[in-house]
Design a protein around this motif. Structure first.
Motif, PDB file in Angstrom:
ATOM      1  N   TRP A  17       0.874  -1.170   0.000  1.00 44.47           N
ATOM      2  CA  TRP A  17       0.000   0.000   0.000  1.00 44.47           C
ATOM      3  C   TRP A  17       0.909   1.218   0.000  1.00 44.47           C
ATOM      4  O   TRP A  17       1.630   1.468   0.964  1.00 44.47           O
ATOM      5  N   TRP A  18       0.906   1.989  -1.085  1.00 46.77           N
ATOM      6  CA  TRP A  18       1.881   3.050  -1.263  1.00 46.77           C
ATOM      7  C   TRP A  18       1.286   4.392  -1.665  1.00 46.77           C
ATOM      8  O   TRP A  18       1.614   5.413  -1.104  1.00 46.77           O
ATOM      9  N   LEU A  22      -6.868   2.832  -1.929  1.00 49.51           N
ATOM     10  CA  LEU A  22      -6.997   1.625  -1.107  1.00 49.51           C
ATOM     11  C   LEU A  22      -6.577   0.356  -1.825  1.00 49.51           C
ATOM     12  O   LEU A  22      -6.752  -0.746  -1.297  1.00 49.51           O
ATOM     13  N   ARG A  24      -3.598  -2.064  -3.556  1.00 48.76           N
ATOM     14  CA  ARG A  24      -2.166  -2.301  -3.411  1.00 48.76           C
ATOM     15  C   ARG A  24      -1.445  -2.152  -4.743  1.00 48.76           C
ATOM     16  O   ARG A  24      -1.977  -2.486  -5.800  1.00 48.76           O
ATOM     17  N   GLU A  25      -0.215  -1.683  -4.647  1.00 47.84           N
ATOM     18  CA  GLU A  25       0.655  -1.592  -5.803  1.00 47.84           C
ATOM     19  C   GLU A  25       1.560  -2.814  -5.820  1.00 47.84           C
ATOM     20  O   GLU A  25       1.588  -3.590  -4.878  1.00 47.84           O
ATOM     21  N   LYS A  34       2.141   0.292 -10.775  1.00 44.13           N
ATOM     22  CA  LYS A  34       0.699   0.282 -10.592  1.00 44.13           C
ATOM     23  C   LYS A  34       0.039  -0.068 -11.912  1.00 44.13           C
ATOM     24  O   LYS A  34       0.400   0.474 -12.958  1.00 44.13           O
ATOM     25  N   ASP A  66       4.299  -1.160   7.560  1.00 41.56           N
ATOM     26  CA  ASP A  66       3.852   0.144   8.035  1.00 41.56           C
ATOM     27  C   ASP A  66       4.612   0.434   9.324  1.00 41.56           C
ATOM     28  O   ASP A  66       4.128   0.155  10.415  1.00 41.56           O
ATOM     29  N   ARG A  72      -0.086   3.362   5.259  1.00 43.53           N
ATOM     30  CA  ARG A  72       0.661   2.900   4.078  1.00 43.53           C
ATOM     31  C   ARG A  72       2.015   2.347   4.492  1.00 43.53           C
ATOM     32  O   ARG A  72       2.517   2.638   5.563  1.00 43.53           O
ATOM     33  N   THR A  94      -3.051  11.246   0.935  1.00 47.98           N
ATOM     34  CA  THR A  94      -4.211  10.340   0.918  1.00 47.98           C
ATOM     35  C   THR A  94      -5.351  10.957   1.709  1.00 47.98           C
ATOM     36  O   THR A  94      -5.121  11.668   2.687  1.00 47.98           O
ATOM     37  N   GLY A 129      -9.357  -2.133   0.833  1.00 49.88           N
ATOM     38  CA  GLY A 129      -9.575  -2.099  -0.604  1.00 49.88           C
ATOM     39  C   GLY A 129     -10.779  -1.253  -0.945  1.00 49.88           C
ATOM     40  O   GLY A 129     -11.432  -0.681  -0.063  1.00 49.88           O
TER      41      GLY A 129
END
Length: 146
Positions: A17-18, A22, A24-25, A34, A66, A72, A94, A129
């Motif tokens: 999570w970057w 919501l 994930r990459e 991404k 984290d 993130r 964010t 998500g």
């Protein structure tokens, strides 16, 4: 939805999570990408310049977790010359706010297994998500000296 194949390029050894949404990459080696569903391409959004991953083709970071307190995740990578460990964190804003993932017992255990045995991305005990419910409030107890 209509049975049409979605041509996703690339693969992933890790997820992270970057970027502030919501979803994930993908973390492979020393870069984060991404999936852009509109263009059907993988877009690189971060590279840990001068760093290298571990474990050959597995390409794992030293640690992803984290660790700094925003939900993130950060990446810890070694430099290619093995002289330094570097911590990388996102600077992308964010709108999503919830407790740090380290407050979740399952996530903390996942960081331990990632670091000492099973080098896979960590997962919390709740879903993060698109269209997620509010995450559970952690059971935080402040201990004060008597």
């Amino acid at each position: 939805m209509n049975g049409k194949t979605i041509p996703v390029q690339g693969g992933s050894n890790f997820a992270i999570w970057w970027d502030g949404d919501l979803l994930r990459e993908l973390l492979n080696g020393n870069s984060i990408t991404k999936w852009n569903w509109e263009t059907g391409t993988m877009n690189r959004i971060f590279t840990a310049d001068g760093c290298a991953s571990n474990n050959g083709s597995k390409s794992t970071p030293a640690l992803s977790a984290d660790i700094l307190g925003d939900w993130r995740e950060e990446i810890i990578e070694r430099t290619a010359d093995n002289k330094e460990l570097r911590i990388f964190t996102t600077v992308i804003p964010t709108e999503h706010r919830f407790y740090t993932l380290m407050h979740d017992p399952q996530y903390r255990e996942a960081i331990a297994w990632q670091n000492v045995a099973y080098n896979q991305p960590p997962w919390p005990s709740f879903f993060i998500g698109q269209d997620m419910k509010a995450p559970p409030k952690p059971n935080i107890v402040l201990v004060t000296p008597k």
